[in-house]
Scaffold this motif. Structure first.
Motif, mmCIF file in Angstrom:
data_model
loop_
_atom_site.group_PDB
_atom_site.id
_atom_site.type_symbol
_atom_site.label_atom_id
_atom_site.label_comp_id
_atom_site.label_asym_id
_atom_site.label_seq_id
_atom_site.Cartn_x
_atom_site.Cartn_y
_atom_site.Cartn_z
ATOM 1 N N LEU A 110 -22.311 -6.684 23.521
ATOM 2 C CA LEU A 110 -21.067 -6.436 24.238
ATOM 3 C C LEU A 110 -20.109 -5.525 23.485
ATOM 4 C CD1 LEU A 110 -20.252 -10.019 25.609
ATOM 5 C CD2 LEU A 110 -21.088 -8.058 26.912
ATOM 6 N N LEU A 111 -20.099 -5.605 22.137
ATOM 7 C CA LEU A 111 -19.005 -4.992 21.378
ATOM 8 C C LEU A 111 -19.435 -3.937 20.364
ATOM 9 C CD1 LEU A 111 -16.998 -8.264 20.585
ATOM 10 C CD2 LEU A 111 -16.655 -6.715 22.494
ATOM 11 N N SER B 296 -22.087 4.880 20.516
ATOM 12 C CA SER B 296 -21.899 5.663 21.750
ATOM 13 C C SER B 296 -20.991 6.868 21.511
ATOM 14 C CB SER B 296 -21.322 4.766 22.848
ATOM 15 O OG SER B 296 -19.979 4.419 22.563
ATOM 16 N N ARG B 297 -19.977 6.704 20.708
ATOM 17 C CA ARG B 297 -19.070 7.839 20.433
ATOM 18 C C ARG B 297 -19.762 8.935 19.637
ATOM 19 N NH1 ARG B 297 -12.757 6.319 19.375
ATOM 20 N NH2 ARG B 297 -12.264 5.888 21.565
ATOM 21 N N ILE B 298 -20.592 8.521 18.671
ATOM 22 C CA ILE B 298 -21.316 9.525 17.887
ATOM 23 C C ILE B 298 -22.288 10.300 18.769
ATOM 24 C CG2 ILE B 298 -23.004 9.807 16.039
ATOM 25 C CD1 ILE B 298 -21.649 7.436 14.629
ATOM 26 N N ILE B 299 -23.038 9.596 19.624
ATOM 27 C CA ILE B 299 -24.009 10.265 20.504
ATOM 28 C C ILE B 299 -23.282 11.132 21.539
ATOM 29 C CG2 ILE B 299 -25.880 9.881 22.155
ATOM 30 C CD1 ILE B 299 -26.512 9.221 19.221
ATOM 31 N N ARG B 300 -22.142 10.643 22.040
ATOM 32 C CA ARG B 300 -21.374 11.439 23.008
ATOM 33 C C ARG B 300 -20.948 12.765 22.400
ATOM 34 N NH1 ARG B 300 -15.907 12.069 23.324
ATOM 35 N NH2 ARG B 300 -15.078 12.818 25.347
ATOM 36 N N GLY B 301 -20.438 12.736 21.150
ATOM 37 C CA GLY B 301 -20.025 13.981 20.509
ATOM 38 C C GLY B 301 -21.178 14.956 20.333
ATOM 39 N N GLN B 302 -22.360 14.427 19.989
ATOM 40 C CA GLN B 302 -23.534 15.296 19.844
ATOM 41 C C GLN B 302 -23.949 15.895 21.191
ATOM 42 O OE1 GLN B 302 -25.454 16.111 16.929
ATOM 43 N NE2 GLN B 302 -23.534 15.415 16.010
ATOM 44 N N VAL B 303 -23.926 15.064 22.234
ATOM 45 C CA VAL B 303 -24.363 15.535 23.556
ATOM 46 C C VAL B 303 -23.401 16.586 24.102
ATOM 47 C CG1 VAL B 303 -24.678 14.808 25.966
ATOM 48 C CG2 VAL B 303 -25.646 13.457 24.111
ATOM 49 N N LEU B 304 -22.086 16.415 23.850
ATOM 50 C CA LEU B 304 -21.121 17.413 24.307
ATOM 51 C C LEU B 304 -21.409 18.786 23.713
ATOM 52 C CD1 LEU B 304 -17.749 15.394 24.199
ATOM 53 C CD2 LEU B 304 -18.947 16.230 26.227
ATOM 54 N N GLN B 305 -21.920 18.837 22.493
ATOM 55 C CA GLN B 305 -22.286 20.115 21.880
ATOM 56 C C GLN B 305 -23.622 20.633 22.410
ATOM 57 O OE1 GLN B 305 -22.261 19.517 17.654
ATOM 58 N NE2 GLN B 305 -20.052 19.219 17.523
ATOM 59 N N LEU B 306 -24.593 19.734 22.530
ATOM 60 C CA LEU B 306 -25.947 20.163 22.885
ATOM 61 C C LEU B 306 -26.076 20.597 24.345
ATOM 62 C CD1 LEU B 306 -28.032 17.443 21.000
ATOM 63 C CD2 LEU B 306 -27.777 19.839 20.359
ATOM 64 N N GLY C 231 -19.504 14.134 31.680
ATOM 65 C CA GLY C 231 -18.209 14.755 31.449
ATOM 66 C C GLY C 231 -17.205 14.434 32.544
ATOM 67 N N GLY C 232 -16.082 15.135 32.526
ATOM 68 C CA GLY C 232 -15.084 15.000 33.571
ATOM 69 C C GLY C 232 -14.504 13.606 33.685
ATOM 70 N N LYS C 233 -14.311 13.166 34.956
ATOM 71 C CA LYS C 233 -13.706 11.856 35.215
ATOM 72 C C LYS C 233 -14.620 10.717 34.760
ATOM 73 C CE LYS C 233 -10.870 13.369 39.116
ATOM 74 N NZ LYS C 233 -10.553 13.175 40.561
ATOM 75 N N VAL C 234 -15.934 10.911 34.914
ATOM 76 C CA VAL C 234 -16.873 9.867 34.485
ATOM 77 C C VAL C 234 -16.727 9.616 32.983
ATOM 78 C CG1 VAL C 234 -19.310 9.247 34.254
ATOM 79 C CG2 VAL C 234 -18.498 10.406 36.325
ATOM 80 N N ASP C 235 -16.653 10.714 32.232
ATOM 81 C CA ASP C 235 -16.495 10.591 30.778
ATOM 82 C C ASP C 235 -15.150 9.950 30.431
ATOM 83 O OD1 ASP C 235 -17.053 11.001 28.013
ATOM 84 O OD2 ASP C 235 -15.762 12.773 28.060
ATOM 85 N N ALA C 236 -14.105 10.308 31.148
ATOM 86 C CA ALA C 236 -12.777 9.749 30.867
ATOM 87 C C ALA C 236 -12.753 8.242 31.107
ATOM 88 C CB ALA C 236 -11.737 10.443 31.738
ATOM 89 N N VAL C 237 -13.327 7.797 32.228
ATOM 90 C CA VAL C 237 -13.351 6.358 32.538
ATOM 91 C C VAL C 237 -14.191 5.597 31.509
ATOM 92 C CG1 VAL C 237 -14.126 4.637 34.211
ATOM 93 C CG2 VAL C 237 -12.944 6.697 35.005
ATOM 94 N N MET C 238 -15.361 6.145 31.172
ATOM 95 C CA MET C 238 -16.248 5.465 30.226
ATOM 96 C C MET C 238 -15.613 5.373 28.844
ATOM 97 S SD MET C 238 -19.982 6.968 31.383
ATOM 98 C CE MET C 238 -20.944 5.824 30.416
ATOM 99 N N GLN C 239 -14.868 6.378 28.439
ATOM 100 C CA GLN C 239 -14.226 6.343 27.128
ATOM 101 C C GLN C 239 -13.032 5.389 27.091
ATOM 102 O OE1 GLN C 239 -15.544 7.659 24.304
ATOM 103 N NE2 GLN C 239 -17.161 7.935 25.817
ATOM 104 N N ILE D 235 -13.051 2.589 28.680
ATOM 105 C CA ILE D 235 -13.729 1.297 28.499
ATOM 106 C C ILE D 235 -14.066 1.080 27.030
ATOM 107 C CG2 ILE D 235 -15.816 -0.017 29.056
ATOM 108 C CD1 ILE D 235 -15.802 1.377 31.785
ATOM 109 N N VAL D 236 -14.528 2.137 26.373
ATOM 110 C CA VAL D 236 -14.840 2.049 24.942
ATOM 111 C C VAL D 236 -13.595 1.697 24.144
ATOM 112 C CG1 VAL D 236 -15.519 3.421 22.932
ATOM 113 C CG2 VAL D 236 -16.841 3.571 25.036
#
Length: 400
Positions: free
Chosen positions: A180-181, A187-197, A114-122, A124-125
């Motif tokens: 690469l692509l 990753s977005r689908i798993i991120r949304g699930q992890v944010l809830q869990l 989460g936080g800044k790490v999540d913002a930077v990684m997203q 990049i996505v």
């Protein structure tokens, strides 16, 4: 009042022979074998055989038929479709696993931190989403081709070199492009699930017990995302299959002589109107394959749809991986005398009947001028009449 010389006679005879030959060739062309078969009531028999194979079959030898016919080089289309389906499914499964590994790890880390790490990684996505995927695949293939060709042709051996030789630079570049692509959606689908869990009590309890972030992701978060992971992975397989077939259709996919459903469709375009089955067979197999994987991914919540789709997928895997073991032809085996076979045949007896009928019609249409003149002379002598040059000229004019 002119004299009819031997030279004039020779010229006329030469013209008559030329006209007779032209008449013969035109009559042979005008006799359509299909029309003769229809008039004789000759029917087609299923599966294709060359004349040599029919003779071997008539002598009692067991000959495996060309179920879908052959191409212009005499290669069996059924075997090539099997190998093409094998290539497509292998690419689809391995590419989906690659996307699963990269996308699940990236999305889980982004969502958990989460936080800044999540913002930077997203961010990049989002940048990766903006990159034209097809252009990247073509650029990677162009850049890697000389390097891989030099590596494959270098002295020495090994499993890695053999593997690179089989795949070729285009297919390797495709896998690199997937790595690469194509993982960003996963990753977005798993991120949304992890944010809830990660707000659940068992995650808080694991943190309180001192579990590391990696252990929480591995033991608690990813196992609870398994439903989304399976569905997304199953839906990624047809996307990879379609991309491989599309690139092979463009000529930048699987390297020859390894067949692909896309490259087979490209080869079939040159004879699309005469040999339509060459385009239909790989296209139908590719469509059924993509449809089965899509239905399986969408129908995981519906047991009936998922089971039917799974049955089709199992059949396709058996068709692609076990089928070639049962057929005595290779995917790049050239069969002399078996070029351009249709997926049906006529028996040797029927072919002989057609040939005899065409020969009889052709011979009956050819006029032998010299024979006509000799016959007219004999008839005139028998009646006591004189056969003049004028009579001969009239007969030649009639013959023409």
């Amino acid at each position: 009042g002119e004299k009819f010389t031997k030279k004039d006679e020779a010229i006329l005879r030469a013209k008559a022979k030329t006209a007779a030959k032209d008449t013969s060739s035109e009559s042979e062309e005008s006799v359509d074998p299909d029309t003769v078969r229809k008039e004789l009531g000759i029917k087609k028999h299923i599966f294709g055989y060359s004349k040599e194979e029919l003779e071997r079959k008539a002598s009692g030898e067991k000959v495996f038929p060309h179920v879908f016919g052959t191409d212009m080089y005499g290669r069996d289309i059924l075997v090539r479709v099997m190998y093409g389906a094998r290539v497509s499914m292998s690419v689809g499964v391995f590419a989906a696993l690659l996307v699963l590994i990269i996308g699940a790890l990236y999305g889980a880390i982004s969502g958990y931190c989460g936080g800044k790490v999540d913002a930077v990684m997203q961010r990049i996505v989002e940048l990766i989403y903006a990159v034209p995927e097809m252009l990247v695949v073509l650029l990677i293939a162009t850049a890697l081709k000389p390097i891989l060709t030099e590596y494959i042709n270098s002295p020495g051996g090994g499993p890695l070199k053999s593997f690179a030789n089989v795949l070729g630079p285009n297919l390797i570049s495709m896998f690199i492009a997937f790595g690469l692509l194509y993982w960003v959606t996963m990753s977005r689908i798993i991120r949304g699930q992890v944010l809830q869990l990660k707000q659940q009590e068992y995650v808080t309890a694991a943190r309180a017990l001192g579990a590391s972030g990696g252990r929480i992701i591995r033991r608690h978060l990813l196992p609870n995302c398994i439903g989304q992971i399976v569905v997304t992975t199953c839906l990624q397989i047809p996307s990879a299959i379609f991309l491989e077939s599309f690139l092979s259709y463009l000529g930048v996919g699987v390297s020859a002589p390894l067949p692909s459903l896309g490259s087979m469709a490209t080869d079939a375009l040159s004879g699309m109107y005469t040999y339509t089955y060459r385009l239909i067979v790989p296209s139908v197999v590719l469509s059924v394959m993509i449809l089965a994987f899509n239905l399986f991914g969408d129908g995981l919540r519906d047991n009936v749809v998922a089971m039917v789709a799974l049955g089709v997928i199992i059949f396709l895997f058996l068709f692609a991986f076990v089928g070639p073991l049962l057929i005595p032809y290779g995917y790049d085996e050239f069969n002399d005398g078996a070029e351009n076979l249709f997926p049906y045949h006529y028996t040797l007896e029927d072919q002989q009947r057609v040939d005899e009928e065409i020969a009889s019609r052709t011979q009956s249409e050819v006029v032998d001028i010299d024979a006509m003149i000799e016959q007219a002379k004999a008839e005139a002598e028998s009646k006591g009449e004189k056969f003049t040059k004028k009579d001969e000229a009239i007969l030649r004019a009639k013959a023409k």
